[in-house]
Design an enzyme around this catalytic site. Structure first.
Site, PDB file in Angstrom:
ATOM      1  NE  ARG A 182      -3.749   0.958   1.980  1.00 16.99           N
ATOM      2  CZ  ARG A 182      -4.793   0.467   2.493  1.00 16.99           C
ATOM      3  NH1 ARG A 182      -5.212   1.678   3.563  1.00 16.99           N
ATOM      4  NH2 ARG A 182      -6.288  -0.063   1.854  1.00 16.99           N
ATOM      5  CG  HIS A 199      -8.189   0.401  -2.835  1.00 17.86           C
ATOM      6  ND1 HIS A 199      -7.382  -0.946  -2.302  1.00 17.86           N
ATOM      7  CD2 HIS A 199      -8.785   0.237  -1.953  1.00 17.86           C
ATOM      8  CE1 HIS A 199      -7.622  -1.662  -1.140  1.00 17.86           C
ATOM      9  NE2 HIS A 199      -8.728  -0.382  -0.433  1.00 17.86           N
ATOM     10  CD  GLN A 251     -12.960  -1.718  -0.156  1.00 16.14           C
ATOM     11  OE1 GLN A 251     -12.661  -1.662   0.565  1.00 16.14           O
ATOM     12  NE2 GLN A 251     -14.635  -2.130   0.136  1.00 16.14           N
ATOM     13  CG  ASP A 265     -13.532   6.072  -0.788  1.00 13.08           C
ATOM     14  OD1 ASP A 265     -13.838   6.582  -0.185  1.00 13.08           O
ATOM     15  OD2 ASP A 265     -12.602   7.129  -1.529  1.00 13.08           O
ATOM     16  CB  CYS A 292     -13.982   1.625   0.101  1.00 15.41           C
ATOM     17  SG  CYS A 292     -13.268   2.984   0.618  1.00 15.41           S
ATOM     18  NE  ARG A 310     -10.421  -5.090   0.212  1.00 12.95           N
ATOM     19  CZ  ARG A 310      -9.718  -4.164   1.216  1.00 12.95           C
ATOM     20  NH1 ARG A 310     -10.310  -3.175   1.997  1.00 12.95           N
ATOM     21  NH2 ARG A 310      -8.418  -4.377   1.263  1.00 12.95           N
TER      22      ARG A 310
HETATM   23  N1  NVA Z   1      -9.939   6.708  -1.177  1.00  3.94           N
HETATM   24  C1  NVA Z   1      -9.587   6.324   0.415  1.00  3.94           C
HETATM   25  C2  NVA Z   1      -9.779   5.096   0.224  1.00  3.94           C
HETATM   26  C3  NVA Z   1      -9.793   4.775   1.690  1.00  3.94           C
HETATM   27  C4  NVA Z   1      -9.864   3.084   1.677  1.00  3.94           C
HETATM   28  C5  NVA Z   1      -8.069   7.039   0.362  1.00  3.94           C
HETATM   29  O1  NVA Z   1      -7.478   7.076  -0.737  1.00  3.94           O
HETATM   30  O2  NVA Z   1      -8.008   7.486   1.162  1.00  3.94           O
HETATM   31  N1   CP Z   2     -11.633  -0.093   2.972  1.00  6.04           N
HETATM   32  C1   CP Z   2     -10.388  -0.164   3.125  1.00  6.04           C
HETATM   33  O1   CP Z   2      -8.978  -0.386   2.419  1.00  6.04           O
HETATM   34  O2   CP Z   2      -9.687  -0.170   4.028  1.00  6.04           O
HETATM   35  P1   CP Z   2      -7.858   0.510   5.778  1.00  6.04           P
HETATM   36  O3   CP Z   2      -8.053   1.812   5.310  1.00  6.04           O
HETATM   37  O4   CP Z   2      -8.832  -0.158   6.578  1.00  6.04           O
HETATM   38  O5   CP Z   2      -6.833  -0.914   4.740  1.00  6.04           O
END
Ligand code: NVA
Ligand code: CP
Length: 315
Positions: A111, A138, A141, A233, A273, A301
């Site tokens: 990540r 992602h 997800q 989101d 998500c 997930r």
């Molecule tokens: N769009 C959000 C998704 C988190 C799972 C982010 O990138 O922070």
């Molecule tokens: N939805 C998701 O990826 O959550 P986290 O940021 O908690 O991993």
């Protein structure tokens, strides 16, 4: 324990665009089987003795826990690598990190910020690399979202998904995911916050094979009309914290609330998500209401990623 398909053995998962429609459907089918085995208490150690390195340059609850628990349930061992502890956080290159990890572990989940880092990692590591979220995508997800929609609606092809909000990593992966499985998607984002034009173009190409209809515009009312599935989101993603105030202004009329949801089909389902900001992108009565399936989505997930890891990292 059922034998798992070897069709995806050794592959990376960087974006859903890289997978064919059949391959996406294969992951969903294996996820369903693995979920059923887990629920029935049938052991399924597809990755006995294997190790997954998990690099997190950003915070996470769901991704970390689902990969970690998933690897354990598959008979393997997950290794959490925080940027505070590994040398990559002090400037060791992605390429060198990739070559070292590939000599010791069987797969890498990462990540991070730039998609190019994940691509570089995959280029230099001759083991499967899994994208656990970047600024652009992602994919894990959205596999979980597709599994959840399939469970609740009994199908994917021909449904209408409305995505109201930021044209971000979630929107991009939804565009690819819907295009691959033949689900129609209507995105509504304010001017200046629309999905990336090149990614949209690739999704439109993908959609030609499945006849999925893709609409991208500024009108949340048009997007929501007759939707089977509603998704939003956060307005400010990780790394955009300083833009919070200006984004709150830009997105004010893009909140998913009872009024907007009255345009969707009466049996619509709501997904997010998570983490969610109640009172911003979604109201509490929607996310905590009868149409919401966000907890199933979060649980999935685990099942979706176990399928990904088992398919990609098997011997
Ligand atoms: N769009 C959000 C998704 C988190 C799972 C982010 O990138 O922070
Ligand atoms: N939805 C998701 O990826 O959550 P986290 O940021 O908690 O991993």
């Amino acid at each position: 324990m059922e034998k798992i398909s070897n069709a995806l053995k050794g592959r990376d998962l960087l974006t859903l665009h890289d997978y064919t429609a059949d391959e996406v459907n294969l992951i969903l089918a294996e996820a369903k089987k693995i979920k059923a085995m887990q629920k029935a208490g049938i052991p399924h150690p597809y990755l006995q003795g294997k190790t997954l390195a998990m690099i997190f340059q950003k915070s996470s609850t769901r991704t970390r826990v689902s990969f970690e628990v998933g690897m354990y349930q598959l008979g393997g061992y997950p290794l959490f690598l925080s940027p505070k502890d590994i040398q990559m956080g002090r400037g060791e290159s992605v390429a060198d990190t990739a070559r070292v990890l590939a000599r010791m572990v069987d797969g890498i989940m990462i990540r991070t910020y730039a998609q190019s880092e994940v691509e570089e990692l995959a280029e230099y590591a001759d083991i499967p690399v899994i994208n656990g979220l970047t600024d652009s995508f992602h994919p894990c997800q959205i596999l979980s979202d597709l599994l959840t929609i399939q469970e609740h609606k009994g199908k994917l092809k021909g449904l209408k998904l409305a995505y109201v909000g930021d044209g971000n990593n979630i929107a991009h992966s939804l565009l690819f995911g819907c295009a691959k499985v033949g689900m129609n998607i209507s995105v509504a984002s304010p001017e200046g916050y629309q999905p990336n034009a090149r990614i949209l173009q690739l999704a439109i190409q993908d959609a030609q094979a499945t006849d999925a209809k893709i609409e991208v515009g500024n009108d949340p009312v048009a997007a929501m009309r007759d939707a089977d599935v509603v998704i939003t989101d956060v307005w400010a993603s990780m790394g955009q914290e300083t833009e919070q105030r200006e984004r709150e202004k830009a997105f004010a009329s893009y909140q998913v609330n009872t009024d907007l949801c009255s345009l969707a089909k009466p049996d619509f389902i709501f997904l997010h998500c998570l983490p969610a900001h109640r009172g911003e992108e979604v109201t509490a009565d929607i996310i905590d209401g009868p149409h919401s399936v966000v907890w199933d989505e979060a649980e999935n997930r685990l099942h979706a990623q176990k399928a990904v890891m088992a398919l990609l990292m098997q011997s």
